[in-house]
Design a protein around this motif. Structure first.
Motif, short mmCIF file in Angstrom:
data_model
loop_
_atom_site.label_atom_id
_atom_site.label_comp_id
_atom_site.label_asym_id
_atom_site.label_seq_id
_atom_site.Cartn_x
_atom_site.Cartn_y
_atom_site.Cartn_z
N PHE A 80 42.49 49.88 27.42
CA PHE A 80 42.91 48.81 28.06
C PHE A 80 42.10 48.50 29.48
CE2 PHE A 80 46.27 51.79 26.39
CZ PHE A 80 46.98 50.61 25.59
N GLY A 81 40.85 48.80 29.34
CA GLY A 81 40.01 48.33 30.54
C GLY A 81 39.94 49.19 31.96
N LEU A 82 39.09 48.86 32.58
CA LEU A 82 39.46 49.51 34.18
C LEU A 82 40.19 48.85 34.90
CD1 LEU A 82 35.66 50.77 34.23
CD2 LEU A 82 37.38 52.15 33.77
N PHE A 83 40.30 49.22 36.31
CA PHE A 83 41.13 48.56 37.42
C PHE A 83 40.18 47.30 37.67
CE2 PHE A 83 42.31 52.84 37.66
CZ PHE A 83 43.96 52.86 37.63
N ASP A 84 40.91 46.22 37.78
CA ASP A 84 40.48 44.95 38.44
C ASP A 84 39.94 44.92 39.82
OD1 ASP A 84 39.75 42.23 38.92
OD2 ASP A 84 41.48 41.53 37.88
N GLU A 85 38.45 44.89 39.82
CA GLU A 85 37.78 44.87 41.07
C GLU A 85 37.86 43.53 42.20
OE1 GLU A 85 33.84 46.24 40.76
OE2 GLU A 85 34.64 48.06 39.69
N ALA A 86 38.59 42.61 41.31
CA ALA A 86 39.00 41.28 42.10
C ALA A 86 40.27 41.54 42.90
CB ALA A 86 39.01 40.34 41.32
N LEU A 87 40.91 42.65 42.84
CA LEU A 87 42.09 42.94 43.56
C LEU A 87 42.10 44.05 44.50
CD1 LEU A 87 44.68 42.77 40.42
CD2 LEU A 87 44.31 40.79 42.06
N VAL A 88 42.47 43.61 45.92
CA VAL A 88 42.33 44.54 46.81
C VAL A 88 43.37 45.28 46.73
CG1 VAL A 88 42.31 44.89 49.28
CG2 VAL A 88 40.79 43.10 48.26
N ARG A 89 44.85 44.62 46.60
CA ARG A 89 46.10 45.68 46.53
C ARG A 89 46.48 45.18 44.95
NH1 ARG A 89 47.09 49.00 50.31
NH2 ARG A 89 46.95 48.39 52.55
N ASN A 90 47.51 45.82 44.72
CA ASN A 90 48.40 45.67 43.34
C ASN A 90 47.49 45.70 41.99
OD1 ASN A 90 50.58 44.94 44.64
ND2 ASN A 90 50.06 42.69 44.64
N GLN A 91 46.31 46.68 42.13
CA GLN A 91 45.43 46.71 41.20
C GLN A 91 45.97 47.88 39.93
OE1 GLN A 91 44.20 47.89 44.35
NE2 GLN A 91 45.41 49.79 44.05
N ASP A 92 47.10 48.89 40.55
CA ASP A 92 47.72 49.72 39.74
C ASP A 92 48.62 48.96 39.11
OD1 ASP A 92 48.92 49.35 41.85
OD2 ASP A 92 49.53 51.13 42.34
N ASP A 93 49.61 48.08 39.58
CA ASP A 93 50.61 47.14 38.92
C ASP A 93 49.93 46.27 37.86
OD1 ASP A 93 52.58 48.38 40.43
OD2 ASP A 93 52.95 46.60 41.55
N GLU A 94 48.91 45.83 38.15
CA GLU A 94 48.22 44.91 37.26
C GLU A 94 47.69 45.81 35.96
OE1 GLU A 94 45.29 42.90 34.78
OE2 GLU A 94 44.60 44.60 36.20
N HIS A 95 47.13 46.95 36.19
CA HIS A 95 46.68 47.58 34.89
C HIS A 95 47.71 48.17 34.15
CE1 HIS A 95 44.50 51.14 33.08
NE2 HIS A 95 43.56 50.48 33.30
N ASN A 96 48.80 48.72 34.76
CA ASN A 96 50.07 48.90 34.16
C ASN A 96 50.61 47.97 33.32
OD1 ASN A 96 50.20 51.76 34.55
ND2 ASN A 96 51.09 51.34 36.56
N LEU A 97 50.66 46.61 33.83
CA LEU A 97 51.14 45.34 33.12
C LEU A 97 50.13 45.14 31.92
CD1 LEU A 97 52.74 42.84 32.76
CD2 LEU A 97 51.24 41.77 34.37
#
Length: 347
Positions: A184-201
């Motif tokens: 599913f890839g790593l965490f989105d480094e463009a996001l300062v917040r909500n990177q965990d929610d985005e990864h789970n989505l």
């Protein structure tokens, strides 16, 4: 017949614990002590990778000293200075077959990691975690924690259900099989917040499963003032439209409700001169909601002395997140790069 010379001991299994931090001198020692005391299942050992975002308050020096004394601790450089870059830097160096994220401001039960591994194995999920339980310090901190746990305030998020066991759309912190990041890839480094929610989505949209278990126990320490709470929620709200732009949907519809609250209040203010009764009714309705939600939160917390502070706390949750969402949406619609004001992590 098997002899002693035929026995080959099983290779130890490795768990990688990852944690981002920046300027946490007041908390880093307690965190290191806590994680090193964690129980592990038989046959497992761990490494603890801590990504420091170029701290300038003594955190980095403390970590160097701790790492020199205990080889389980590993200092990781995080020049990006935000959570997502820190998590990715840790994952890139992690050697474990299981990766568990911990938080500097959270206290973990001694068997937290044992329960994470057990839940990961018995559920077959790609990411597991426990409920998000808050505990505040001082009268205002306790009121913030009570609102944080109130289902009315958080839109019925299952992450606040302490006894819930089952599938969820997102989970606090997380524990993954290493292969999940390959899929599913790593965490989105463009996001300062909500990177965990985005990864789970992204994980769920890719066919993955997220599981919550009440046996995985921890206590989170939230902000202790209205100003800091509002700033935190404003950041969370600001980054929500960037997640929506990426996936064409929010992590959950409840995340858009605070923006509707703010819109309704702004419309009420605009209509107040021309249509005073409908505008007043809308404001009164929100006021009644704040009062009722405050009663529910105080009752659930078992402390009526928190009641006078709860309306302001709940308003800070909703208005901060809602106003931040509109600010983020405005920047998304204008195709602007994220505002620098929202690009720094605040505590």
């Amino acid at each position: 017949m098997t002899t002693a010379t035929d026995y080959i001991p099983a290779a130890p299994r490795l768990l990688s614990v990852i944690a981002p931090c920046r300027n946490e001198a007041a908390f880093i020692d307690a965190f290191c002590d806590s994680v090193l005391r964690q129980q592990l299942p038989a046959g497992w050992h761990m490494e603890v990778l801590i990504a420091d975002g170029e701290s300038d308050d003594g955190t980095r020096e403390c970590l160097r000293e701790r790492c020199a004394r205990d080889r389980r601790l590993v200092l990781v450089d995080n020049p990006g200075r935000i959570v997502s870059t820190g998590l990715n830097a840790c994952i890139a160096l992690a050697r474990g077959e299981v990766i568990a994220r911990l938080d500097i401001h959270t206290q973990f039960a001694p068997d937290y990691l044992v329960r994470c591994i057990d839940t990961l194995e018995r559920s077959g999920a790609d990411n597991v975690g426990g409920p998000w339980v808050a505990q505040g310090t001082g009268p205002m901190g306790e009121a913030i924690a009570a609102a944080f746990q109130c289902r009315w305030v958080v839109g019925g998020a299952r992450s606040r259900y302490q006894d819930y066991e089952g599938a969820v759309d997102t989970v606090y912190l997380g524990c993954w099989r290493r292969e999940a990041f390959t899929r599913f890839g790593l965490f989105d480094e463009a996001l300062v917040r909500n990177q965990d929610d985005e990864h789970n989505l992204r994980l769920r949209r890719g066919g993955g499963r997220i599981w919550q278990s009440g046996t995985i126990r921890s206590v989170y320490h939230p902000r202790g003032s209205l100003r800091h709470l509002f700033a935190q929620q404003q950041q969370y709200g600001y980054w929500r439209p960037f997640v929506v732009r990426k996936h064409g949907q929010p992590g959950s519809p409840r995340q858009l409700v605070p923006a509707l609250f703010v819109a309704a209040l702004l419309v009420s203010a605009l209509l107040l001169h021309w249509m005073p009764w409908p505008a007043t009714a809308l404001v009164a309705l929100y006021g009644a909601y704040l009062a009722l939600a405050s009663v529910v939160a105080a009752r659930a917390a078992g402390s009526w002395r928190l009641l006078p502070r709860l309306p302001a706390v709940i308003a800070a949750f909703h208005l901060g997140y809602g106003w931040g969402t509109w600010q983020g949406l405005w920047d998304v619609l204008r195709k602007r790069t994220p505002a620098q004001h929202f690009a720094k992590i605040t505590r």
